[in-house]
Design a protein around this motif. Structure first.
Motif, mmCIF file in Angstrom:
data_model
loop_
_atom_site.group_PDB
_atom_site.id
_atom_site.type_symbol
_atom_site.label_atom_id
_atom_site.label_comp_id
_atom_site.label_asym_id
_atom_site.label_seq_id
_atom_site.Cartn_x
_atom_site.Cartn_y
_atom_site.Cartn_z
ATOM 1 N N VAL A 102 0.870 -1.177 0.000
ATOM 2 C CA VAL A 102 0.000 0.000 0.000
ATOM 3 C C VAL A 102 0.907 1.227 0.000
ATOM 4 C CG1 VAL A 102 -1.844 1.242 1.181
ATOM 5 C CG2 VAL A 102 -1.723 -1.262 1.355
ATOM 6 N N TRP A 103 0.857 2.008 -1.069
ATOM 7 C CA TRP A 103 1.643 3.237 -1.153
ATOM 8 C C TRP A 103 0.832 4.388 -0.566
ATOM 9 C CZ3 TRP A 103 6.576 2.760 -2.974
ATOM 10 C CH2 TRP A 103 6.877 1.606 -3.702
ATOM 11 N N TYR A 104 1.517 5.318 0.088
ATOM 12 C CA TYR A 104 0.779 6.428 0.689
ATOM 13 C C TYR A 104 1.624 7.700 0.692
ATOM 14 C CZ TYR A 104 3.556 5.896 5.007
ATOM 15 O OH TYR A 104 4.581 5.851 5.925
ATOM 16 N N ASN A 105 0.952 8.806 0.906
ATOM 17 C CA ASN A 105 1.584 10.117 0.958
ATOM 18 C C ASN A 105 2.064 10.364 2.393
ATOM 19 O OD1 ASN A 105 2.049 12.954 1.221
ATOM 20 N ND2 ASN A 105 0.714 13.356 -0.526
ATOM 21 N N LYS A 106 3.362 10.235 2.616
ATOM 22 C CA LYS A 106 3.919 10.369 3.972
ATOM 23 C C LYS A 106 3.650 11.742 4.565
ATOM 24 C CE LYS A 106 8.143 9.237 2.823
ATOM 25 N NZ LYS A 106 9.597 8.914 2.923
ATOM 26 N N LEU A 133 -1.917 14.862 9.078
ATOM 27 C CA LEU A 133 -3.200 14.444 9.655
ATOM 28 C C LEU A 133 -3.024 13.576 10.899
ATOM 29 C CD1 LEU A 133 -5.138 13.577 6.362
ATOM 30 C CD2 LEU A 133 -5.366 15.628 7.779
ATOM 31 N N GLY A 134 -1.783 13.391 11.333
ATOM 32 C CA GLY A 134 -1.519 12.599 12.528
ATOM 33 C C GLY A 134 -1.767 11.115 12.334
ATOM 34 N N LEU A 135 -1.566 10.619 11.128
ATOM 35 C CA LEU A 135 -1.813 9.209 10.824
ATOM 36 C C LEU A 135 -0.513 8.417 10.824
ATOM 37 C CD1 LEU A 135 -4.292 9.709 7.824
ATOM 38 C CD2 LEU A 135 -4.878 9.178 10.209
ATOM 39 N N GLU A 149 -11.484 6.670 7.170
ATOM 40 C CA GLU A 149 -12.449 7.631 7.696
ATOM 41 C C GLU A 149 -11.829 9.020 7.853
ATOM 42 O OE1 GLU A 149 -15.489 7.312 7.886
ATOM 43 O OE2 GLU A 149 -16.052 5.235 8.292
ATOM 44 N N THR A 150 -10.591 9.070 8.333
ATOM 45 C CA THR A 150 -9.914 10.360 8.522
ATOM 46 C C THR A 150 -9.701 11.065 7.184
ATOM 47 O OG1 THR A 150 -8.777 9.581 10.517
ATOM 48 C CG2 THR A 150 -7.851 11.506 9.409
#
Length: 426
Positions: free
Chosen positions: A151-155, A161-163, A177-178
């Protein structure tokens, strides 16, 4: 007079036949009037990966005077159909790209692929990478690279967003949800060609049913494709669809034109499930986005038999030689160059590819990190659409796309795949 006419007609017929023969000998691209030879190569690589293929071809031509290689890059989605038509019509390329598995096996069973066991050194390749092209103890293809699907994501987005990277599926749902509450598409997905959505189905099924689920269904020994784990996989896909975790109109979006990636680059989406080729593609599309690109493995699901150390992946490209090639030995030499350590080294350090060739050194720390994930994996589930026979793979892809579109229930989808499996595999 009559004899004269016959003589003239004989000359005409001889000329036509001769002309047709000459035309046939050159139209297949294997022989030229000046004694040179031409091989055809079909592949689907793009960006830096395509450059590595072209460089390997250039080396091959330099080492084989009088031999030319006609390189044809095919579009990913129509490629399988085009090659099947070429094979069926008796006009295949000399060397072609595949993924091994059931798709290649069909051509092997039809006698359309050359056994290259004696042409390559099997010790040069990782066993896990070589095995998808091995049938009945013979080798019908040589691998260049391996893939995993994280799963690639935007660091940067996650940090703002505190994720944090999730360890469980429930934590992943909290991230969804966030992102939604901040008007960000959780998962970017372009599913017109169906296979991008298959990643979700494979992961959910494995996380519920464990590593042996697919093997049991495929080998017809134990659980089938209608097992409860497959039904649950469909339920999870529809749960995400109903949560609007994907872009509007995602089932009609085109992956090949970059529609899903562009949402990630534009920071309109936070995550995307794609193979490790995403790194090389990003470097080609938008290199400045690389510093924001992070990845994590699909998390475990509470109560499921699978682990977050079980990964979805595959081998690609695998290069094979057509049985109808008029220059089989030369074609096999081309395969060796295409899958040489030099080609693999270039591909690893310019395109983020995990090498299927042994002893490749990774200059790129990012690629080394991805490679270590593969090395530490406890199980690799190969891509369904490449492992299954084509007619069964198509049913899997069609039903999975229907699940995303909420036009079929999970029970109906699982039942349809199982019925086709009984027809094809038993």
């Amino acid at each position: 007079m009559w004899k004269s006419k016959v003589w003239i007609m004989s000359l005409v017929v001889l000329f036509i036949v001769s002309g047709c023969a000459n035309s046939e000998s050159t139209s297949n691209g294997n022989s030229e009037g000046d004694g040179s030879k031409t091989l055809t190569l079909w592949h689907i690589e793009t960006g830096n990966s395509e450059v590595a293929i072209e460089d390997a071809v250039e080396r091959f031509e330099s080492n084989n005077e009088g031999v030319n290689v006609e390189v044809v890059r095919q579009e990913n989605d129509p490629y399988k159909t085009k090659l099947s038509v070429a094979m069926g019509g008796g006009t295949p390329p000399d060397v072609f790209h595949s993924w091994g598995g059931g798709w290649l096996e069909k051509f092997v069973e039809a006698g359309q692929v050359k056994d290259i066991s004696e042409n390559i050194n099997a010790e040069q390749y990782l066993p896990a990478a070589l095995s998808p092209a091995e049938f009945d103890g013979k080798n019908y293809g040589a691998p260049l690279a391996m893939d995993i699907v994280p799963v690639w994501y935007n660091k940067e987005m996650f940090e703002e967003l505190g994720l944090e990277e999730p360890e469980t599926y429930d934590e992943l749902l909290e991230i969804v949800e966030t992102l939604k509450s901040n008007d960000i598409v959780p998962f970017s997905l372009a599913n017109q060609s169906k296979w991008p959505g298959s990643f979700y189905y494979m992961y959910f099924a494995e996380r519920f049913g464990g590593p042996e689920l697919f093997n049991e269904a495929y080998n017809r020994e134990g659980r089938g494709f209608d097992d409860e784990a497959y039904v649950k996989a469909g339920e999870k896909i529809q749960e995400l669809a109903e949560m609007e975790a994907f872009p509007d109109g995602f089932n009609g979006m085109n992956f090949d034109t970059g529609q899903s990636r562009q949402l990630l680059y534009a920071e309109q989406a936070g995550m995307i499930i794609q193979g490790n080729w995403m790194l090389g593609t990003t470097r080609n599309d938008m290199p400045e986005f690389e510093e924001k690109l992070g990845f994590f493995l699909f998390p475990s699901i509470e109560g499921g038999q699978g682990s977050s150390k079980d990964i979805v992946g595959g081998v690609s490209p695998v290069f094979s030689v057509a049985e109808k090639s008029e220059n089989q030995e030369l074609a096999a030499e081309l395969v060796k160059e295409l899958t040489s350590k030099e080609t693999a080294q270039q591909l690893a350090n310019t395109d983020g590819a995990i090498s299927a060739v042994k002893d490749v050194e990774y200059d790129d720390e990012y690629v080394a990190e991805i490679s270590s994930v593969l090395e530490e994996a406890e199980y690799m589930q190969t891509f369904y659409d490449q492992t299954l026979p084509p007619e069964l793979a198509e049913v899997h892809l069609d039903t999975t796309q229907a699940l995303f579109g909420l036009s079929m229930t999970p029970e109906e989808a699982a039942k349809e795949v199982e019925e086709k499996a009984k027809e094809v595999l038993e």
